[in-house]
Design an enzyme around this catalytic site. Structure first.
Site, PDB file in Angstrom:
ATOM      1  N   SER A 222       0.825  -1.207   0.000  1.00  0.00           N
ATOM      2  CA  SER A 222       0.000   0.000   0.000  1.00  0.00           C
ATOM      3  C   SER A 222       0.859   1.257   0.000  1.00  0.00           C
ATOM      4  CB  SER A 222      -0.900   0.018   1.234  1.00  0.00           C
ATOM      5  OG  SER A 222      -0.121   0.057   2.420  1.00  0.00           O
ATOM      6  N   HIS A 243      -3.693  -3.816  -3.951  1.00  0.00           N
ATOM      7  CA  HIS A 243      -3.828  -3.380  -2.559  1.00  0.00           C
ATOM      8  C   HIS A 243      -5.224  -3.713  -2.054  1.00  0.00           C
ATOM      9  CE1 HIS A 243      -4.221   0.146   0.484  1.00  0.00           C
ATOM     10  NE2 HIS A 243      -3.938  -0.987   1.098  1.00  0.00           N
ATOM     11  N   GLU A 255      -7.104  -1.561  -4.982  1.00  0.00           N
ATOM     12  CA  GLU A 255      -6.350  -0.640  -5.834  1.00  0.00           C
ATOM     13  C   GLU A 255      -5.358  -1.455  -6.658  1.00  0.00           C
ATOM     14  OE1 GLU A 255      -6.146   3.552  -3.479  1.00  0.00           O
ATOM     15  OE2 GLU A 255      -5.013   1.919  -2.572  1.00  0.00           O
ATOM     16  N   ASN A 293      -4.440   5.860   0.658  1.00  0.00           N
ATOM     17  CA  ASN A 293      -3.447   6.264   1.655  1.00  0.00           C
ATOM     18  C   ASN A 293      -2.891   7.656   1.383  1.00  0.00           C
ATOM     19  OD1 ASN A 293      -3.830   3.908   3.014  1.00  0.00           O
ATOM     20  ND2 ASN A 293      -1.844   3.016   2.553  1.00  0.00           N
TER      21      ASN A 293
END
Length: 393
Positions: A222, A243, A255, A293
């Protein structure tokens, strides 16, 4: 200003900065605005994505609030026409095009890793009918991963979410091992080891030797570089990021990170696998943090800074963000859930890549980690024990 009023004011500014950062990301053209909203909804459990929130509040009102809170608006908010539903005049909010020729999901999947994420992904795979081989470093770790999946399936049966026969069939699809050689015949292999560059690169170098030609090699990173994992292989076209979000059997976002060398068929295979698991894949160019993130951790770091500077109390700020602004959990409680050590490492990686002051960890977070107060897993973090050097709960 009393403690309650401080919490209200701090949460107000925190939300505006989060919305503004999303507008900055949208204006960069990294991904579509629709993808930003989808990623934040599904990855963070929000009722609405940040750009939709701007629409709902109203652009003029958002700009007025930003002026009052000393938040410099993103260029996209002030230099581009912002018509209804935000297509920004640039197509940034246009959904990604459909897959021209959707790939088929793999017939067999391997997982390198045995922790929470590895076991969760394994559970999702076997429940959706895919034979799965999970490889751990040691036999006892492999056995523990099997127990974790079995326990989760038993709980799903007890809650009426999965039929007993379905759970039994799913458990029968899982094979565990302590040898990477057992991944040799898998169509698709997912690395899910600790979020550190050295171990991930070592796993990819080993997978390159073991896996058959044409097998897709995916990393669950990530915050690290997908390209760095690919670089230790002789097959960068076969490497992609996937991810997953925790808990993997429940969270619907994946992701899919692609490097300049990732073959279209490889990225398509990752998206096909995500869809087979009833998840929503969002394609992202390879960079630290992808979408979620990149937006989430500056928001969390901003909250820590407010507590550290005495601008808000922990409980008050968490309550305002959850009860007033619609976040499923307050920022400090979320940090405790993620783990302060994990959060600190992610912030450092984001800061290393982007140099953004918003991702520079402050002394309070660093100190709590040094003291071993890592959140829920240690029973003390921002909640459970008063943070030293910051505002109280």
């Amino acid at each position: 200003m009393n403690v309650q009023e401080q919490g209200v004011a701090a949460a107000h500014v925190l939300l505006l900065r989060y919305l503004n950062r999303a507008a900055v990301l949208c204006g960069q053209g990294y991904v579509t605005g629709a993808d930003i909203d989808t990623a934040m909804r599904l990855g963070c459990g929000l009722a609405a994505g940040p750009l939709t929130m701007v629409d709902e509040i109203g652009l003029e009102r958002v700009l007025e609030l930003m002026a009052g809170a000393a938040v410099t608006p993103a260029p996209l908010l002030t230099t581009t026409a912002w018509p209804g539903r935000l297509d920004c005049g640039l197509g940034h909010l246009t959904p990604a095009a459909a897959e021209p020729q959707p790939a088929m999901p793999p017939t067999s999947v391997g997982i390198a890793g045995s922790g929470t994420m590895a076991a969760g992904i394994a559970q999702a795979l076997v429940v959706h009918g895919l034979p799965t081989t999970l490889v751990a470093r040691r036999d006892e770790r492999a056995a523990a991963a099997r127990r974790s999946v079995s326990t989760a399936l038993d709980k799903a049966v007890a809650r009426g979410r999965v039929a007993p026969a379905t759970a039994a069939a799913a458990a029968g699809r899982l094979r565990v091992s302590a040898s990477l050689d057992d991944l040799a015949d898998c169509d698709f292999v997912i690395e899910a080891v600790v979020e550190e560059e050295g171990p991930k690169r070592a796993v990819f170098a080993a997978l390159d030797r073991v896996c058959r030609p044409g097998a897709v090699l995916a990393t669950t990173t990530s915050s690290l570089s997908v390209a760095d994992c690919a670089a230790v292989t002789g097959r960068p076209a076969d490497v992609v990021g996937m991810h997953f979000f925790n808990p993997a059997p429940v969270m619907r976002l994946v992701e899919v990170g692609h490097t300049p060398h990732t073959a279209p068929r490889t990225a398509a295979a990752a998206r096909a696998l995500a869809r087979h698991l009833d998840k929503v894949p969002i394609s992202c160019p390879d960079r630290s943090g992808f979408i979620v993130n990149y937006l989430l951790f500056p928001y969390l770091n901003d909250a820590v800074g407010m507590v550290e500077r005495g601008q808000a109390g922990v409980a008050e700020l968490d309550r305002e963000m959850a009860e007033v602004h619609g976040f499923p959990i307050g920022p400090l409680a979320l940090l405790d859930a993620i783990g302060l050590d994990v959060s600190l490492a992610i912030l450092r990686r984001l800061h290393q890549q982007f140099g953004d002051p918003a991702t520079r960890p402050g002394p309070l977070l660093t100190r709590l980690v040094a003291e071993g107060r890592l959140g829920r897993k240690t029973g003390a973090g921002f909640h459970g024990q008063r943070p030293s050097g910051g505002a109280g709960r």
